[in-house]
Design an enzyme around this catalytic site. Structure first.
Site, PDB file in Angstrom:
ATOM      1  N   ASP A 121       7.859   5.498  12.345  1.00 22.40           N
ATOM      2  CA  ASP A 121       7.750   4.407  13.321  1.00 22.40           C
ATOM      3  C   ASP A 121       9.014   4.454  14.180  1.00 22.40           C
ATOM      4  O   ASP A 121       9.913   3.615  14.045  1.00 22.40           O
ATOM      5  CB  ASP A 121       7.602   3.076  12.598  1.00 22.40           C
ATOM      6  CG  ASP A 121       6.340   3.045  11.749  1.00 22.40           C
ATOM      7  OD1 ASP A 121       5.270   2.783  12.296  1.00 22.40           O
ATOM      8  OD2 ASP A 121       6.424   3.338  10.538  1.00 22.40           O
ATOM      9  N   ALA A 139       0.858  -1.187   0.000  1.00 25.29           N
ATOM     10  CA  ALA A 139       0.000   0.000   0.000  1.00 25.29           C
ATOM     11  C   ALA A 139       0.898   1.243   0.000  1.00 25.29           C
ATOM     12  O   ALA A 139       0.758   2.136   0.836  1.00 25.29           O
ATOM     13  CB  ALA A 139      -0.972  -0.002   1.190  1.00 25.29           C
ATOM     14  N   LEU A 140       1.807   1.257  -0.952  1.00 26.60           N
ATOM     15  CA  LEU A 140       2.895   2.243  -0.960  1.00 26.60           C
ATOM     16  C   LEU A 140       2.375   3.655  -1.200  1.00 26.60           C
ATOM     17  O   LEU A 140       1.462   3.877  -1.994  1.00 26.60           O
ATOM     18  CB  LEU A 140       3.922   1.877  -2.035  1.00 26.60           C
ATOM     19  CG  LEU A 140       4.551   0.478  -1.887  1.00 26.60           C
ATOM     20  CD1 LEU A 140       5.597   0.256  -2.994  1.00 26.60           C
ATOM     21  CD2 LEU A 140       5.188   0.291  -0.518  1.00 26.60           C
ATOM     22  N   GLN A 145      10.039   1.470  16.366  1.00 25.66           N
ATOM     23  CA  GLN A 145      10.459   0.373  15.484  1.00 25.66           C
ATOM     24  C   GLN A 145      11.905   0.596  15.036  1.00 25.66           C
ATOM     25  O   GLN A 145      12.726  -0.327  15.080  1.00 25.66           O
ATOM     26  CB  GLN A 145       9.522   0.307  14.283  1.00 25.66           C
ATOM     27  CG  GLN A 145       9.972  -0.635  13.187  1.00 25.66           C
ATOM     28  CD  GLN A 145       8.932  -0.741  12.099  1.00 25.66           C
ATOM     29  OE1 GLN A 145       7.926  -1.408  12.259  1.00 25.66           O
ATOM     30  NE2 GLN A 145       9.170  -0.108  10.965  1.00 25.66           N
ATOM     31  N   SER A 203      -0.383   4.049   5.419  1.00 25.57           N
ATOM     32  CA  SER A 203      -1.277   3.179   4.644  1.00 25.57           C
ATOM     33  C   SER A 203      -2.641   3.111   5.305  1.00 25.57           C
ATOM     34  O   SER A 203      -3.647   2.845   4.648  1.00 25.57           O
ATOM     35  CB  SER A 203      -0.675   1.771   4.547  1.00 25.57           C
ATOM     36  OG  SER A 203       0.624   1.838   4.023  1.00 25.57           O
ATOM     37  N   GLY A 242       5.553   8.393   1.439  1.00 27.85           N
ATOM     38  CA  GLY A 242       6.528   8.093   2.490  1.00 27.85           C
ATOM     39  C   GLY A 242       7.447   6.961   2.061  1.00 27.85           C
ATOM     40  O   GLY A 242       8.671   7.050   2.193  1.00 27.85           O
ATOM     41  N   HIS A 243       6.850   5.904   1.521  1.00 31.68           N
ATOM     42  CA  HIS A 243       7.654   4.780   1.031  1.00 31.68           C
ATOM     43  C   HIS A 243       8.547   5.235  -0.132  1.00 31.68           C
ATOM     44  O   HIS A 243       9.710   4.838  -0.213  1.00 31.68           O
ATOM     45  CB  HIS A 243       6.742   3.642   0.549  1.00 31.68           C
ATOM     46  CG  HIS A 243       5.856   3.057   1.607  1.00 31.68           C
ATOM     47  ND1 HIS A 243       4.496   3.214   1.586  1.00 31.68           N
ATOM     48  CD2 HIS A 243       6.135   2.320   2.716  1.00 31.68           C
ATOM     49  CE1 HIS A 243       3.966   2.571   2.632  1.00 31.68           C
ATOM     50  NE2 HIS A 243       4.930   2.032   3.339  1.00 31.68           N
TER      51      HIS A 243
END
Ligand code: AMP
Length: 281
Positions: free
Chosen positions: A154, A36-37, A157, A190, A40-41
């Site tokens: 994140d 679900a790019l 993470q 996403s 940001g990706h």
């Protein structure tokens, strides 16, 4: 050059070989994603391209990192569009394994995120960071990248992955990338596509709270100012608002100096959103 799609580990070995990665000294950067790019990706992929000869994007909705009441089954899956995005961004390899290919039925061993995996976001999502670190270590072992790029969106993470790489001597350089936002401040995610127009408007309180808080000078001021913005928005059900050390995610108290992260998690309708900003104390 066309993007090579590897649907399993054999395909990945072939793809690495055909690009001369590891043999001719060509370097590889990995951008792990759940698909679900969005922009940001794309920004992670661009950063990865600057740092290595080839970029691999993994697309895998990792069942291990979702809790029983979370959105695993309805998580957006847009593989064909994602593939176009990757081709458009000059990605060399898309690694999109199935869950069966990643996880043997009789698997026993996994990564523990330790105590750090049980605080802040981990307190609300038990087992989440164990699942994240297990899949990331597997992706590192399979793809064998020189570097891997993760978003600061994140933040815990990213901190946990840096901790794993240090504690387990994983031979991958971890690069953190800035958070990409909509013009009105909403951090791209996403999960934003779950939001109704009204909820999307409500969700703006998260970034507004972070920006307002970041103007404070002391931890109490920062948290107080951010909290006031969230309290004024009844549609936001707060999970946490914390000011933490970016490396350990432990509370940044009055004696904390240097970088800190102001992080928030909240539910807007049925959608759980997280966001954070860096602040200097
Ligand atoms: P996901 O597909 O949500 O697992 O995210 C894959 C990678 O993209 C993770 O490293 C995220 O931190 C990163 N990412 C997600 N949203 C953003 C954003 N708005 N800006 C920058 N990176 C992001």
């Amino acid at each position: 050059m066309d993007v090579i799609v590897a649907g399993d580990r054999a395909g990945l070995v072939k793809a690495r070989h055909s690009l001369g990665i590891g043999l001719s000294g060509a370097t590889l950067a990995l951008v792990p994603t759940m698909g679900a790019l969005h922009e940001g990706h794309r920004s992670l992929i661009r950063l990865a391209r600057e740092q290595a000869d080839h970029v691999a994007v993994s697309i895998f909705v990792n069942p291990l990192q979702f809790g029983p009441n979370e959105d695993f089954s309805r998580y957006p899956r847009t593989f064909d569009v994602d593939l176009e995005t990757c081709a458009d961004e000059g990605v060399s390899i898309v690694f999109a394994p199935s869950a069966d290919d990643m996880y043997a039925q009789d698997r026993q061993v996994s990564v523990s995120a330790g105590r750090m995996g049980t605080i802040v976001e981990g307190a609300f999502r038990p087992g989440h960071f164990d699942g994240v670190l297990t899949v990331v270590l597997k992706l590192f072992n399979l793809v064998q990248p020189d570097i891997a790029v993760f978003g600061r969106k994140d933040a815990q993470q990213l901190a946990m992955i840096r901790r794993m790489v240090a504690d387990l001597d994983v031979p991958v350089s971890v690069v953190g990338a800035p958070t990409v936002r909509e013009a009105d401040g909403l951090a791209l995610s996403s999960r934003n596509r779950y939001l109704s127009p009204h909820e999307r408007h409500t969700a703006l309180a998260l970034s507004r709270a972070l920006f307002t808080g970041a103007r404070g000078r002391t931890p109490a001021e920062i948290l107080g100012q951010a909290r006031a913005v969230l309290d004024a928005e009844p549609g936001v059900a707060l999970d946490y608002l914390v000011l933490v050390d970016p490396a350990t995610f432990t509370e940044a108290g009055d004696d904390h100096r240097g970088e800190a992260v102001l992080a928030v998690a909240a539910r807007v309708g049925a959608t759980r959103l997280i966001d954070n900003v860096a602040v200097t104390l």
